[in-house]
Design a protein around this motif. Structure first.
Motif, PDB file in Angstrom:
ATOM      1  N   ASP A 168      11.764 -33.138 -10.231  1.00 37.27           N
ATOM      2  CA  ASP A 168      12.245 -33.115 -11.613  1.00 37.27           C
ATOM      3  C   ASP A 168      13.032 -31.846 -11.917  1.00 37.27           C
ATOM      4  O   ASP A 168      13.966 -31.863 -12.699  1.00 37.27           O
ATOM      5  CB  ASP A 168      11.059 -33.217 -12.576  1.00 37.27           C
ATOM      6  N   TYR A 169      12.631 -30.707 -11.279  1.00 36.98           N
ATOM      7  CA  TYR A 169      13.338 -29.480 -11.642  1.00 36.98           C
ATOM      8  C   TYR A 169      14.766 -29.483 -11.130  1.00 36.98           C
ATOM      9  O   TYR A 169      15.639 -28.846 -11.719  1.00 36.98           O
ATOM     10  CB  TYR A 169      12.581 -28.221 -11.195  1.00 36.98           C
ATOM     11  N   ALA A 173      18.098 -29.198 -13.473  1.00 36.50           N
ATOM     12  CA  ALA A 173      19.221 -28.304 -13.182  1.00 36.50           C
ATOM     13  C   ALA A 173      20.536 -29.077 -13.185  1.00 36.50           C
ATOM     14  O   ALA A 173      21.558 -28.584 -13.664  1.00 36.50           O
ATOM     15  CB  ALA A 173      19.005 -27.618 -11.832  1.00 36.50           C
ATOM     16  N   ARG A 182      25.000 -24.457  -6.090  1.00 38.69           N
ATOM     17  CA  ARG A 182      23.973 -23.652  -6.740  1.00 38.69           C
ATOM     18  C   ARG A 182      22.606 -24.290  -6.559  1.00 38.69           C
ATOM     19  O   ARG A 182      21.615 -23.620  -6.305  1.00 38.69           O
ATOM     20  CB  ARG A 182      24.297 -23.513  -8.230  1.00 38.69           C
ATOM     21  N   ARG A 186      19.809 -22.068  -4.941  1.00 37.07           N
ATOM     22  CA  ARG A 186      18.771 -21.571  -5.836  1.00 37.07           C
ATOM     23  C   ARG A 186      17.509 -22.427  -5.818  1.00 37.07           C
ATOM     24  O   ARG A 186      16.419 -21.930  -6.058  1.00 37.07           O
ATOM     25  CB  ARG A 186      19.284 -21.493  -7.278  1.00 37.07           C
ATOM     26  N   HIS A 187      17.647 -23.743  -5.633  1.00 34.00           N
ATOM     27  CA  HIS A 187      16.456 -24.594  -5.769  1.00 34.00           C
ATOM     28  C   HIS A 187      15.973 -25.168  -4.442  1.00 34.00           C
ATOM     29  O   HIS A 187      14.785 -25.185  -4.176  1.00 34.00           O
ATOM     30  CB  HIS A 187      16.732 -25.746  -6.742  1.00 34.00           C
ATOM     31  N   PRO A 190      15.062 -22.184  -1.185  1.00 37.86           N
ATOM     32  CA  PRO A 190      13.825 -21.412  -1.346  1.00 37.86           C
ATOM     33  C   PRO A 190      12.577 -22.273  -1.220  1.00 37.86           C
ATOM     34  O   PRO A 190      11.534 -21.791  -0.789  1.00 37.86           O
ATOM     35  CB  PRO A 190      13.941 -20.837  -2.766  1.00 37.86           C
ATOM     36  N   ASN A 191      12.664 -23.538  -1.582  1.00 34.74           N
ATOM     37  CA  ASN A 191      11.470 -24.370  -1.563  1.00 34.74           C
ATOM     38  C   ASN A 191      11.218 -25.062  -0.231  1.00 34.74           C
ATOM     39  O   ASN A 191      10.192 -25.726  -0.068  1.00 34.74           O
ATOM     40  CB  ASN A 191      11.543 -25.410  -2.690  1.00 34.74           C
ATOM     41  N   GLU A 194       9.518 -22.122   3.917  1.00 35.68           N
ATOM     42  CA  GLU A 194       8.291 -21.902   4.688  1.00 35.68           C
ATOM     43  C   GLU A 194       8.153 -22.840   5.888  1.00 35.68           C
ATOM     44  O   GLU A 194       7.975 -22.384   7.010  1.00 35.68           O
ATOM     45  CB  GLU A 194       7.080 -22.008   3.777  1.00 35.68           C
TER      46      GLU A 194
ATOM     47  N   SER B  95       8.414 -30.134 -12.937  1.00 31.49           N
ATOM     48  CA  SER B  95       9.742 -30.008 -13.530  1.00 31.49           C
ATOM     49  C   SER B  95      10.233 -28.567 -13.575  1.00 31.49           C
ATOM     50  O   SER B  95      11.341 -28.321 -14.035  1.00 31.49           O
ATOM     51  CB  SER B  95       9.761 -30.627 -14.921  1.00 31.49           C
ATOM     52  N   ASP B  97      10.985 -25.164 -11.142  1.00 34.12           N
ATOM     53  CA  ASP B  97      11.081 -24.693  -9.759  1.00 34.12           C
ATOM     54  C   ASP B  97      10.016 -23.624  -9.522  1.00 34.12           C
ATOM     55  O   ASP B  97      10.013 -22.596 -10.193  1.00 34.12           O
ATOM     56  CB  ASP B  97      12.487 -24.110  -9.533  1.00 34.12           C
ATOM     57  N   GLU B 108      19.503 -20.693 -16.564  1.00 31.62           N
ATOM     58  CA  GLU B 108      20.370 -21.591 -15.824  1.00 31.62           C
ATOM     59  C   GLU B 108      20.965 -22.669 -16.728  1.00 31.62           C
ATOM     60  O   GLU B 108      22.049 -23.181 -16.474  1.00 31.62           O
ATOM     61  CB  GLU B 108      19.564 -22.260 -14.704  1.00 31.62           C
TER      62      GLU B 108
END
Lengths: 632, 327
Positions: A168-169, A173, A182, A186-187, A190-191, A194, B95, B97, B108
């Motif tokens: 959802d995030y 965005a 971006r 940015r999203h 990084p996720n 790992e 929802s 990050d 953002e």
């Protein structure tokens, strides 16, 4: 917190071995070449092909060079080449795998298809042919191994990225107008970092082995250069007269490979991607409380009491006590609702009652009796047979409590076979009857189907049918309708009530929804921060709550008559941490009526007209006119 | 004054045997300063409507209009168009990050344009204040926040874009009831203060009733009844709406046995019943009254506009008289 978990990993045997191995490799790679290069490269014609001796522990080679020195010096090259090829694989793989995020839908699909096909080629074969294409030598081999690793990293990246891209995030965005680039930087990256790091570490270990293989075949490092694979090759010629010369580099390859793999595993464990596979020591489900031995005296069951729990406490290692002193009595055929928010301890109370606490939890109680038996005094078999036949449990998610691979009829029949010793044929007939009883249409046909062919409401009925097979005295239902549609919710609640009316089973209904409890139950128990704060007949408690928490809970939920012009009642703040409860009343920090006494003295459950509440300053004024009713 | 309109919007997924019509010929309209509540059970298509409005799924046929201008799916929307429709999602744990500070998440979404770092920080602080969060929490990661606080951040992020339309999809269903009240109060307060149009989606009729001015009821991808919220709920025309209203739990204790307003489950959306999609479960349909064959043969949507609350029921007037007992 991060640092401490790394330190903790170091103290495990695997972690310590890993750290030691990696440190050794590092030291050898840094210090080895400058210290031992002379011994490794100087020809000594007077000491050709010697066996192991004091001067040369692993003997010498065809030109009189010390084999051990050569192995040590080769550490840097062997590991360096493996790392470079891994780097090529990771960078190429991440770039390729991330492409679908940046590209449009169609181009992205093409990239993924290409990656899927590329992964299907056998890696070593591709590396061999690529090594020939790039020319025989270290550079060609590094490129070959690196490129071979690209598809698998690309697929890993693409899969991970696809998972994140649906979050959802990321949608949010995109709605905000963020560009694809971006979003990737940015999203997405990084996720997924790992798991990529962990796989790269493990990949480096296998690159080391593969590189040694290529060199051994003569496709890797060329003379006069040498790595472990090359040394293995040279040593192999003399395997019969001087086996250590071949074994030495072999052992080095294996140890370094193991060290890399262990490193990857350790990182994975700390980061938490793999679950700890060590079997935890069996912890008894019910720890005996010290003073609990008056059970023998009161062996005769008071016949209308189904469940009698006094001062129940459930604790977890680390000092957290999510259930702290709950008393609960359920009479025959009674419908009791436990209401509370997440973290109130209501579900753990239900699990403790059913003997289903997770193994690391410890339970203690002044009394814990089910049908007059002290459940703590029973051995495993007795408890299984008592709880298995007389207590039924219905959970929130019926899909996870049914076996997806077994036919529904079989699963219901199994209860009768295991607990009642019925034959397979009678049990099957009985199962169909039970399915009919919970109003499943065409039960004989449905019994032949699998759980995935059932809707959520029907699965919940199957769970109830399984509970009915053995004529239960108590049905514990933990949020049984939370996952269901409202129209179906009413059907299941009506079914629970029929179970009580027709079988005389008591029902313990756990819910966060006051409305659901009001629909079904006669008595309500309100829980907050691991204890009972109010208890009484549903009609009294919900219409005229005495405890400020109950009142806020009832008023904060809009129903079909809530005036739209007024804001909803809210409760400020958060419930206390179950490992650090404040002194006094646990609700005091959030309570509008709290006074000095509330933060000093913990109020016990006190009888009040029509209810019992744990509050020093209850809403009694409004209740004054109410005659004192019977309090359970 | 902004108006969001849906004109005969249909959304399909998959092809061939796996084809699924999630939303079928839906007409809706919501103007600025009003809240349109969209209520329905699973498979009703209410979340797909939200995604069609925000452009997260492409519309198969029909149009989504903002002030009369058609909006395509997200890839076809300009930056300015995207900004005007924002959404708050159901699960505040999914929802935000987890690797981005809440301040960055909000920043953002600020409209594009030249602004200094400190100006941006000021705007973020203002937005966090608007939703009742301390501005000095901007540097924190979502992991340090409770569910209710996260949902406030998600609301601040949506408002950062200064939207004309806010889509709220089950925004309180992942929250505890005591927190739900605070989020609903906040949403109503901001809506009144900032005047955006809101599409408020929930399965909880009592929550929708508390928030909404207008109400649309969905069943299996269609709107079966819509109108002024209080009108629809005080005198529902469609038997499905009646069943929904009757199924809302109340804190008033019930008699035994509990009335069951409607039998059966929502059918598989891949395999929808012919005629009126609700007929196999309808308490006044052919299941109870076999002479009503029209429910099986004819889609009641055709004449809906002429009925009260645009009810998609052949017997809307009759259905009203036969309202179930126990309400």
């Amino acid at each position: 917190m991060q640092r401490s978990s790394w330190l903790r990993a170091l103290r495990t045997p695997t972690g310590a071995a890993t750290a030691l191995g990696m440190l050794l490799l590092l030291v050898l790679a840094v210090v080895g070449p400058p210290l031992m290069r002379d011994a490794a490269t100087t020809f000594n014609t007077s000491a050709i092909r010697q066996g192991p001796s004091g001067a040369h522990w692993l003997g010498t080679d065809a030109l009189g060079r010390d084999v051990l020195a050569r192995i040590v010096v080769a550490t840097r090259l062997s590991i360096g080449l493996a790392l470079v090829s891994t780097l090529i694989g990771v960078v190429g793989g991440v770039l390729l795998g991330a492409l679908p995020v940046v590209l449009g839908r169609r181009a992205g699909r093409a990239v993924r298809a290409f990656v899927d096909v590329a992964v299907a080629f056998p890696g070593l074969l591709v590396a061999l042919s690529l090594a020939v294409v790039f020319g025989v030598g270290a550079r060609g081999a590094v490129l070959a191994l690196g490129l071979t690793a690209v598809p698998s990293f690309a697929r890993l990246t693409a899969n991970l990225a696809a998972g994140v891209a649906e979050a959802d995030y990321v949608s949010a965005a995109r709605l905000a107008g963020a560009s694809r680039g971006r979003i990737l930087v940015r999203h997405v990256l990084p996720n997924i970092g790992e798991p990529l790091v962990i796989n790269a570490t493990i990949g480096a270990g296998s690159a080391l082995l593969a590189f040694a293989g290529l060199s051994f075949l003569g496709l890797g490092v060329q003379p006069p250069g040498y790595d472990w694979g090359r040394l293995l090759n040279e040593g192999l010629n003399r395997i019969y007269d001087a086996p250590v010369a071949a074994l030495g580099p072999g052992v080095a390859v294996v140890l370094a490979g193991v060290a890399f793999s262990l490193f990857g595993e350790t990182v994975a464990q700390v980061v938490g991607l793999r679950t700890d596979s060590r079997v935890k020591g069996a912890v008894p489900r019910l720890a005996l409380a010290g003073e609990a031995q008056d059970g023998a005296v009161r062996a005769a069951p008071r016949d209308d009491l189904v469940l009698d729990v006094e001062d129940l406490t459930v604790a977890f290692p680390g000092g957290s006590t999510p259930v702290a002193g709950v008393s609960l009595r359920i009479h025959r055929g009674e419908m009791v609702g436990v209401v509370g928010e997440s973290g109130s301890g209501k579900s753990l109370t239900a699990l403790a009652v059913a003997g289903l606490l997770p193994p690391q939890a410890t339970m203690s109680a002044r009394r814990a009796e089910f049908l007059g038996h002290d459940v703590r005094a029973l051995d495993d078999r007795e408890r299984r047979s008592l709880l298995g036949t007389s207590l039924a449990m219905v959970f929130q998610d019926p899909m996870s409590s049914l076996n997806p691979a077994l036919r529904v009829g079989r699963q219901v029949a199994e209860v009768a076979e295991v607990h009642l010793g019925a034959s397979r044929a009678t049990a099957a007939g009985d199962a169909v009857a039970k399915l009919a009883e919970v109003r499943i249409a065409a039960p004989a046909l449905r019994a032949q189907q699998h759980p995935h062919q059932f809707s959520g409401g029907m699965r919940q009925r199957v769970m109830i049918a399984m509970g009915l097979v053995a004529q239960p005295r108590l049905l514990v239902a933990d949020e049984p309708t939370t996952a269901l549609d409202v129209t179906v919710q009413r059907q299941v609640l009506a079914l629970l009530r029929r179970v009580r009316d027709e079988h005389g089973a008591a029902v313990l209904l756990i819910s966060h929804d006051v409305g659901v409890i009001a629909e079904l139950c006669e008595r309500v128990v309100v829980m907050y921060a691991g204890r009972v704060v109010e208890e009484g007949p549903v009609a009294d408690v919900l219409a005229r709550p005495a405890h400020p928490y109950t009142r806020a809970l009832v008023e904060s939920v809009p129903d079909m008559t809530t005036p739209r012009t007024r804001p909803l009642v809210t409760i400020t703040g958060r419930p206390p941490d179950p490992s650090a409860r404040p002194d006094g009343c646990p609700f005091a920090p959030r309570c509008p009526r709290a006074q000095a006494r509330c933060t000093q003295e913990d109020p016990p459950l006190m009888a009040m007209p029509g209810t019992r509440a744990a509050c020093w300053f209850p809403h009694l004024d409004e209740r004054a006119a109410l005659a004192a009713g019977p309090v359970a | 004054m902004t108006t969001l309109e849906l004109e005969q919007v249909t959304v399909e997924f998959g092809r061939g045997a796996r084809r699924l019509v999630a939303v079928r010929a839906v007409d809706l309209a919501v103007g600025s300063g009003t809240v349109l509540g969209l209520v329905g059970e699973s498979a009703s298509g209410k979340s797909t409507v939200a995604k069609a409005v925000t452009g997260l799924v492409p519309v198969t046929s029909g149009r989504v209009l903002l002030d009369g201008q058609p909006l395509g799916d997200l890839r076809r929307r300009s930056r300015a168009q995207r900004r005007r429709v924002q959404m708050v999602f159901q699960d505040p744990y999914a929802s935000l990050d987890p690797r981005m500070s809440i301040g960055d998440s909000v920043a953002e979404a600020l409209p594009q344009g030249r602004r200094s770092r400190s100006a941006a920080r000021g705007e973020v602080a203002e937005l966090l204040g608007l939703v009742g969060l301390d501005a000095d929490r901007a540097q924190q990661l979502p992991g340090n926040l409770s569910g209710g606080q996260r949902q406030r951040v998600a609301l601040a992020r949506a408002l950062a874009a200064r939207p004309d339309v806010l889509v709220a999809d089950e925004v309180t269903s992942a929250l505890d009831v005591s927190v739900q009240g605070a989020i609903l109060n906040l949403l109503r307060e901001l809506q009144e203060r900032l005047g955006f149009a809101t599409l408020f989606i929930s399965h909880n009729l009592a929550v929708v009733r508390y928030v909404s001015d207008e109400l649309a009821v969905m069943y299996l991808g269609r709107v079966v009844e819509q109108g002024r919220c209080e009108d629809v709920l005080s005198a529902p025309s469609h038997p499905y709406t009646q069943a929904l209203v009757a199924a809302v739990p109340t804190t008033q204790p019930r008699s035994s046995p509990l009335p069951v307003p409607v039998e059966g489950d929502v059918p598989d959306p891949h395999d929808q019943p012919p005629g009126c999609a609700f007929h196999p479960r309808c308490q006044v349909g052919p299941r109870a009254l076999p002479e009503r064959t029209v429910c099986v043969t004819t889609d009641p949507q055709v004449q809906a506009a002429s009925r009260r609350h645009a009810a998609a029921c052949h017997f809307a007037a009759v259905a009203q008289e036969a309202a179930p007992a126990g309400r």
